[in-house]
Design an enzyme around this catalytic site. Structure first.
Site, PDB file in Angstrom:
ATOM      1  N   HIS A 169       0.812  -1.224   0.000  1.00  0.00           N
ATOM      2  CA  HIS A 169       0.000   0.000   0.000  1.00  0.00           C
ATOM      3  C   HIS A 169       0.845   1.274   0.000  1.00  0.00           C
ATOM      4  CE1 HIS A 169      -3.522  -2.439   0.860  1.00  0.00           C
ATOM      5  NE2 HIS A 169      -2.979  -2.917   1.970  1.00  0.00           N
ATOM      6  N   HIS A 229      -8.118  -4.089  -0.739  1.00  0.00           N
ATOM      7  CA  HIS A 229      -7.624  -5.444  -1.022  1.00  0.00           C
ATOM      8  C   HIS A 229      -8.547  -6.151  -2.013  1.00  0.00           C
ATOM      9  CE1 HIS A 229      -6.606  -4.336   3.168  1.00  0.00           C
ATOM     10  NE2 HIS A 229      -5.403  -4.650   2.755  1.00  0.00           N
TER      11      HIS A 229
END
Lengths: 333, 333
Positions: B57, B219
């Protein structure tokens, strides 16, 4: 290749509207309506730095307008050079009475339009000098270096030119040190996927599902070799070897390294590449100063990365480390 | 889905090696070897801010370690929560004698491991408080807000918590103002393409060639609706309407807006979205303070964007504007 856009014909004006709305330090204007300059102009007597180029490369070109960097930028359509009028606008906006350095990438259209613009502003008694970014080693052999395209290395030239201008140096001085920086800067890129110009129906090139192309330009210009995707270390080694072969920095050298993402490549991968570049330079007793890792010069949603190196001397290191502030790059004192 | 990586099992350690090599302000350590902290620790007596989360991320989570932001970050594998030991390491590294705020996203594994870690550091006489990022309006209805996932809004909470800690406030105070900020922050994301965990053979979800999914998590968690790609203005309007319906800011409100790219979306498109968000807020007599447009919380090569809003009061605005400096976000005094 999906895009979050409206009418493709409005891509550039809507992007610019968002940019100046988000960053009040930038203002959009000029007779062309395609010139970004600082909303608080630099002090009178500072040499101006003007650039320009096609859209689709953010933060390049226009994102580097700011203190210690650019004064103004002429903006073209996606992957098209800026119009003569926008080049005139950028030179005028950059002028603070001490002349303007026109610093842009070595592309035919951009050169022609900046040349015409430079002639036109002579009527306003604005003196200009031109320095070209031509750092892409993959675009022509060393003996035809004048044919090379400008890619990510131009960001480092902006930094040098901008800092030299802030020091209060003359136009000739600023141009000279920027040419020295250009002579010490080389880049090479690798592409993993194409991009698509918003008004086009197809991607700008094709690559197989597991292929990469070493040396491809930021508009999809052909590279040096095409092969299945190699490991990050192999890619880093190949890029580094090609740049070092030309730059020939002696042991003990200090360098700027820019590991640049072309748009769709995760930051994680850029750090994996950077790690290898830093380790291999350290093996040769070379040190990276002020590393840059991120998306500095992109091709919209193209996947891939480029490596740029600039070999520093004392003067260039001072200019690279000088304070600067634009929306996409801050160097603190 | 091509990646510039080496052995996928080395993805996280090689990425971390590159990160700390590029940024000497960050140091990798702890018993787990999976904790990033400031190389120059904050002053004794400052409340520490610790976070943690899975990799994949960047710049989240670990890129926000720096002055006026985080003290330490626990690092998990790609899309997996950090281990208990790395949470312990992060809390210990963040402790400067005034207690530690654990500020992380609302995911089951992260909660469990930080809870166990908080119990373990009690033996070291480190006091902790916990605040969760749970800003994703698409992940549960308002009446089940405690089930909501944390997405990009957590970056704004880091800023508030970090600035409050720099002001010398107590742990209880820092936790309180961060909870207030969390209550005033909402996000929603839209995905245009999946990503692939480096050790996996397939992308994490599938989307048709012209489909987008509104409300998808970082996700690839399911969203609210899936349909052909809409225009940027329609997407911006839908996202904005959903956030405003919950936040209900009165006319005259001042807000932070974060238009975040998920990894592969060009900056140009983020500015096109931002333009619409800013214009529609202005119509309602609301003003954006300190806009953020760029890749702040990503999912590797996922294409898409998210919008986060925080409604400010005087205290939150002061904390958002306070100086801060980390590799990926600088706020000048």
């Amino acid at each position: 290749m999906k895009k979050l856009i409206n009418d493709p014909r409005n891509y550039v004006p809507e992007m610019l509207e968002g940019l100046v709305s988000a960053y009040p330090s930038l203002v959009l204007g000029g007779e062309s309506g395609r010139c970004i300059s600082r909303s608080t102009p630099a002090r009178s007597g500072k040499v101006g730095i003007a650039t320009g180029g096609g859209s689709g490369h953010l933060p390049l070109f226009t994102g580097y307008v700011g203190d210690g960097l650019l004064d103004a930028c002429a903006i073209g359509n996606v992957f098209e050079g800026p119009s003569v009028q926008s080049c005139v606008d950028a030179i005028r906006a950059a002028d603070h009475g001490a002349g303007v350095l026109c610093l842009f990438g070595n592309y035919g259209g951009d050169r022609m339009n900046f040349e015409m613009a430079a002639e036109m502003v002579e009527l306003d008694e604005i003196v200009t000098e031109t320095v070209l970014g031509a750092d892409d080693v993959a675009s022509a052999p060393p003996e035809e270096a004048e044919k090379r395209r400008g890619v990510a290395g131009i960001v480092l030239l902006y930094k040098v030119a901008g800092a030299a201008a802030e020091e209060g140096r003359s136009l000739a001085d600023v141009a000279e040190v920027t040419r020295k920086a250009a002579a010490q800067t080389r880049s090479i890129g690798v592409a993993l996927s194409p991009c698509r110009v918003p008004t086009a129906s197809k991607p700008n090139f094709e690559l197989g599902d597991s292929e990469m192309e070493m040396g491809m330009g930021i508009h999809g210009e052909p590279g040096i070799w095409r092969a299945p995707v190699a490991s990050a270390d192999e890619v880093a080694d190949d890029m580094l070897d090609r740049l070092l072969a030309e730059l020939q920095p002696p042991p003990g050298s200090r360098l700027v390294a820019l590991v640049n993402g072309l748009g769709a490549t995760p930051l994680e991968e850029l750090f994996i590449l950077y790690r290898r570049v830093a380790a291999r330079l350290a093996e040769r007793d070379m040190q990276i100063i002020a590393p840059l890792v991120g998306n500095y010069v992109t091709s919209m949603e193209m996947a891939g990365a480029s490596l740029s190196l600039m070999v520093l001397d004392e003067e260039l290191e001072r200019l690279i480390r000088a304070p600067a502030c634009c929306p996409f790059w801050q160097v603190s004192p």
